[in-house]
Each structure stands twice: as structure tokens, then as C-alpha cells.
Design an enzyme around this catalytic site. Structure first.
Site, mmCIF file in Angstrom:
data_model
loop_
_atom_site.group_PDB
_atom_site.id
_atom_site.type_symbol
_atom_site.label_atom_id
_atom_site.label_comp_id
_atom_site.label_asym_id
_atom_site.label_seq_id
_atom_site.Cartn_x
_atom_site.Cartn_y
_atom_site.Cartn_z
ATOM 1 N N VAL A 14 -58.788 47.937 -5.451
ATOM 2 C CA VAL A 14 -58.556 47.099 -4.273
ATOM 3 C C VAL A 14 -57.178 47.380 -3.653
ATOM 4 O O VAL A 14 -57.037 47.459 -2.429
ATOM 5 C CB VAL A 14 -58.709 45.600 -4.638
ATOM 6 C CG1 VAL A 14 -58.405 44.720 -3.445
ATOM 7 C CG2 VAL A 14 -60.123 45.330 -5.148
ATOM 8 N N LYS A 105 -59.570 35.715 -8.241
ATOM 9 C CA LYS A 105 -60.372 34.477 -8.271
ATOM 10 C C LYS A 105 -60.076 33.624 -9.494
ATOM 11 O O LYS A 105 -60.033 32.404 -9.419
ATOM 12 C CB LYS A 105 -61.865 34.794 -8.189
ATOM 13 C CG LYS A 105 -62.440 35.484 -9.400
ATOM 14 C CD LYS A 105 -63.435 36.517 -9.020
ATOM 15 C CE LYS A 105 -62.677 37.643 -8.389
ATOM 16 N NZ LYS A 105 -63.030 38.963 -8.732
ATOM 17 N N GLY A 134 -65.609 39.315 -1.709
ATOM 18 C CA GLY A 134 -65.050 40.556 -1.160
ATOM 19 C C GLY A 134 -64.878 40.543 0.341
ATOM 20 O O GLY A 134 -64.129 39.732 0.902
ATOM 21 N N GLU A 190 -68.188 46.472 -15.668
ATOM 22 C CA GLU A 190 -67.073 46.898 -16.531
ATOM 23 C C GLU A 190 -67.627 47.301 -17.897
ATOM 24 O O GLU A 190 -68.750 46.940 -18.242
ATOM 25 C CB GLU A 190 -66.133 45.704 -16.765
ATOM 26 C CG GLU A 190 -65.707 44.972 -15.533
ATOM 27 C CD GLU A 190 -64.415 45.518 -14.950
ATOM 28 O OE1 GLU A 190 -63.697 46.230 -15.663
ATOM 29 O OE2 GLU A 190 -64.169 45.246 -13.772
ATOM 30 N N LYS A 205 -65.613 31.791 -8.415
ATOM 31 C CA LYS A 205 -65.742 31.804 -6.951
ATOM 32 C C LYS A 205 -66.348 30.488 -6.461
ATOM 33 O O LYS A 205 -65.908 29.929 -5.451
ATOM 34 C CB LYS A 205 -66.614 32.986 -6.507
ATOM 35 C CG LYS A 205 -65.977 34.349 -6.783
ATOM 36 C CD LYS A 205 -66.982 35.474 -6.551
ATOM 37 C CE LYS A 205 -66.436 36.826 -6.940
ATOM 38 N NZ LYS A 205 -67.470 37.859 -7.038
HETATM 39 N N1 HSE Z 1 -67.223 41.980 -10.296
HETATM 40 C C1 HSE Z 1 -67.509 41.333 -9.053
HETATM 41 C C2 HSE Z 1 -68.956 41.606 -8.651
HETATM 42 C C3 HSE Z 1 -66.631 41.758 -7.922
HETATM 43 O O1 HSE Z 1 -69.673 42.329 -9.344
HETATM 44 O O2 HSE Z 1 -69.357 41.073 -7.638
HETATM 45 C C4 HSE Z 1 -65.297 41.106 -7.983
HETATM 46 O O3 HSE Z 1 -65.410 39.716 -8.017
#
Ligand code: HSE
Length: 427
Positions: A14, A105, A134, A190, A205
């Protein structure tokens, strides 16, 4: 022309996207916004990465003190993620009177009260559009676009990784494990996918978004959370045959009775706008008393989409003299006057493995009847395992507690049946 200096903390995905947008669009912002936004400094331990991006050597800081003491830096962008260093650096920047723009977040969900206090004390800005969904401008929509409404409901697909996995399971009939591996190979998930697949990311979120939508602090601890790790190919296929697609939904509702906030896999009726949101795309579907339904759709992650949200905050901060803070009492926990509902209402999908013999269905139906759970449709599959066959049913809208009681009673009927899956349904 007004000149505004920016420092970027962290040049990962980012941070790099933000650097790229700011440097490539510098002249465009001069022309369209009448402001010269200059990247004055970056904090990145991997100097090679910074140099490869084109950051001049003398703009690479070695520590946070260099940035907060730099008079040419007006805005500090935090894109490190996690809590410890990010919290320390953001507080240092705010305490030095710098405006902060963050994509974090978890930090914002857990510490917005502390950060906002520091920001107000120094009359600094605190902006967080990139923390949720995003590149989809949901925070500015809630703060500036629909603020004239009482928002009654917000439903979103706000995690791209899980949406990618569920879409692939639906389209290809593959297992959760195989789709997760593919998501990891493509860089969506990840190596440790817990935050995404167990719903933590979506719940952070939702805590932020529902606090803004409902004008009261909605702490993470009040959010019911279930991830997608136990979803089977069979559930997806059965839902599909009944006309539903499975999505990890974040749901916030407010009524006279109180606020309900939950993140869980949900069957969505084909034809509902959220059913068409596939792959790693995100969407938020809002309902306001004046505007009716509004849906925002787009990319919830990635270098340029998330960078887009960060740069929109930078431009806002660079072109407004007054800062905006939250519209509610921003405290560590919930306001004592806010009521939260845990026994929410929903329709349900249940998959029950039952003995294939006379009288079983009647026993199960009797349990549902006693718990006031009414069935809309049901299929029994002829092919089972070890003398048991799957019974798949959808209920009318009912209370969560009623379904849980019925499930416990069915599971207690030794040898009769076992409830393998309970999923909520919206139509
Ligand atoms: N890991 C998140 C997703 C993006 O897969 O939407 C960042 O919040």
C-alpha cells in the site's frame, strides 16, 4: 500555490502504491486541486526497496523522530499495519501536530478513541478512508454522502480474500483447502490466513463502519464473528441448488430495539445485488430512511485501490482548513446507553445427517415446531454415508436462539441425526 509535505511510514504494497500515485499525479493535483503535494520523507527499513521505487536517498528517514521533527512534513501516512509500532508512530505524529492518514483497520478499530483525543488536542487531522474496503469510498460516503439519513442497515462483502475463496468454491466445486492454497499462491491470502478467513479483518472494518453509520461506538467485542474455515463443498452445492450463493457478510442493523452487528458466512439469494459480487471484489449495500438503497462496489485491497483511498484523504486534509472528527462519543468501550442485540433474527440453512428410516423426519419436525422454527423448503438426498442421508432445509426468519435450541435438541436425540451445518440466509 500551497505546498503540503507528506511522509509515508512503510513502503509495502500500500505504501508503494501511495508513493506511485502521489509522484505520478503531482502535476495533476497542482492543476485540479491547486495544491502541490510532495513526498518529503519515507520510513522504510529496507532501503533497497525505497531506492527501487525511485525515492531519493536523502528522503529516506532512519527513524520516526526524524519525521515528526521535520517541519516540511504536514501529513504522515501510516501503512505499516499491526498495532505496536503503528500506534507508537501515529501517536508521535499526532502529538507533534501532524495530520495522520492511516489504512490500519485493527489500530483504528481498537484505538480510535486514543488517537482522536491526541488529534483533537493538537488540532491535527485523523483520516482513515483506506482502513475499510480499500478503494471503495465508504467512509466518505457515510460521513459526507448519506449523513442526512438514519441508516437502518448495512450489509457488505468487505473481505476480498474470503470472497475470492468462496467464489472459487462455488464456480469450481473445489474444497476450502484447495481454494485457500490458490488464494495464497496469488498473494490474496497471507501465509497465516487467520485474520481474513476467521472474519477478524471484516469485523474490524464492521466495527469502524457501524460506529460511523449508527453514530455510537460499536466495539469489536460486540460483533458476532464466524469465519469460513468449516464451509464444505456440499454446503455450497446444496445452497446453489436451492438458488443461493455463499458470501462472508458483515451485517450492521439499527432499529428501536438496538444495534446488531455480525460477520458470518451467509447464503444470499441469486438476484440480490450482493450475490453478483465475485472474486476479490468488495461491496457495501446501505439502506437509509431518505435515500433508500445505495450500493458501492470495487476493489477492497491492492496497492493502487488502497493507495487511491489514502490519497483522497491526503487531498482532503491538504485542501480543508477544518478537521473532521467522529460524530459520536469516541470511547474505548460502548456507550452505556447503546443497546446491542445478540438474539438477532434471520432465516437459516441447516444440513442434518439423519438415519434413513420411518419416523425420523417427524421427530425432527416436532423439535422445530416446539422451538417455533418454521421450514420454508427441504430436500432429502438419497445418497448418504453409513446409513445416514443429508436433510437440507431453509427456515423462515426466526430467532438465532430458537435455532440454537432446536439444533441442541436434535443433536441430543442419540442415533437420530446430527446437525452438520447451520448458516444464515438472506433473500
Ligand atoms: N486482507 C483484506 C482482504 C484486505 O482480503 O480484503 C485488507 O483489509
Amino acid at each position: 500555490m500551497k505546498k503540503v509535505g507528506v511522509a509515508i511510514l512503510g513502503l509495502g504494497v500500500v505504501g508503494s502504491g501511495t508513493y506511485q500515485i502521489l509522484t505520478e499525479h503531482r502535476e495533476f493535483y497542482q492543476k485540479t486541486q491547486d495544491v502541490d503535494i510532495v513526498v518529503e520523507s519515507v520510513l522504510e527499513l529496507n532501503r533497497e526497496r525505497a531506492l527501487a521505487l525511485g525515492v531519493p536517498e536523502d528522503k529516506i528517514a532512519s527513524n520516526i523522530a526524524e519525521i515528526v521533527s521535520n517541519p516540511d512534513v504536514n501529513i504522515v501516512v501510516e501503512v505499516i499495519g499491526g498495532i505496536s509500532a503503528a500506534r507508537e508512530f501515529v501517536l508521535a505524529a499526532l502529538n507533534a501536530g501532524k495530520t495522520v492518514v492511516t489504512s490500519n483497520k485493527e489500530l483504528f478499530c481498537k484505538y480510535s478513541h486514543e488517537l482522536e483525543r491526541a488529534a483533537k488536542r493538537q488540532n491535527a487531522g485523523l483520516y482513515f478512508e483506506a482502513s475499510c474496503v480499500g478503494g471503495v469510498p465508504i467512509i466518505r460516503t457515510l460521513l459526507d454522502g448519506v449523513q442526512g439519513n438514519k441508516i437502518s442497515s448495512m450489509m457488505g462483502i468487505i473481505n476480498g480474500t474470503t470472497n475470492y475463496i468462496l467464489t472459487k468454491m462455488t464456480n469450481e466445486g473445489s474444497s476450502y483447502e484447495d481454494c485457500l492454497k490458490e488464494a495464497q499462491r496469488l498473494g490474496y491470502a497471507e501465509a497465516d490466513p487467520t485474520a481474513d478467513v476467521e472474519g477478524f479483518d471484516a469485523a474490524y472494518k464492521l466495527s469502524i463502519l457501524s460506529s460511523l453509520a449508527f453514530h455510537t461506538k460499536v466495539p469489536f467485542s460486540k460483533i458476532y464473528r464466524e469465519g469460513i474455515t468449516n464451509i464444505s463443498k456440499d454446503d455450497i452445492a446444496d445452497g446453489k441448488s436451492l438458488g443461493y450463493v455463499l458470501k462472508l457478510l458483515a451485517i450492521g442493523k439499527q432499529s428501536e430495539a438496538g444495534i446488531e452487528v455480525r460477520v458470518h458466512p451467509t447464503f444470499v439469494r441469486q438476484g440480490h445485488p450482493l450475490a453478483a459480487v465475485n472474486d476479490s471484489f468488495n461491496a457495501v449495500y446501505l439502506t437509509g430512511d431518505a435515500v433508500g438503497d445505495v450500493m458501492l462496489y470495487g476493489r477492497g485491497a491492492g496497492a493502487l485501490p488502497t493507495g487511491s483511498a489514502i490519497v483522497s484523504d491526503i487531498i482532503y486534509a491538504a485542501t480543508h482548513s477544518e478537521n473532521k472528527y467522529s460524530t459520536f462519543k469516541n470511547t474505548a468501550g460502548a456507550d452505556k446507553d447503546t443497546k446491542f442485540i445478540s438474539d438477532f433474527k434471520s432465516a437459516y440453512y441447516l444440513r442434518i445427517m439423519v438415519e434413513d428410516r420411518a419416523g425420523i423426519l417427524a421427530k425432527i419436525a416436532a423439535i422445530f415446531g416446539r422451538n417455533n422454527v418454521s421450514i420454508v423448503e427441504m430436500i432429502q438426498k438419497p445418497i448418504g454415508v453409513d446409513g445416514r442421508v443429508p436433510l437440507v432445509l431453509i427456515t423462515h426468519e426466526t430467532r438465532e436462539l430458537a435455532v440454537r435450541n432446536a439444533v441442541a435438541k436434535i443433536n441430543a436425540l442419540e442415533g437420530v441425526g446430527h446437525v452438520e451445518t447451520v448458516l444464515r440466509v438472506i433473500s
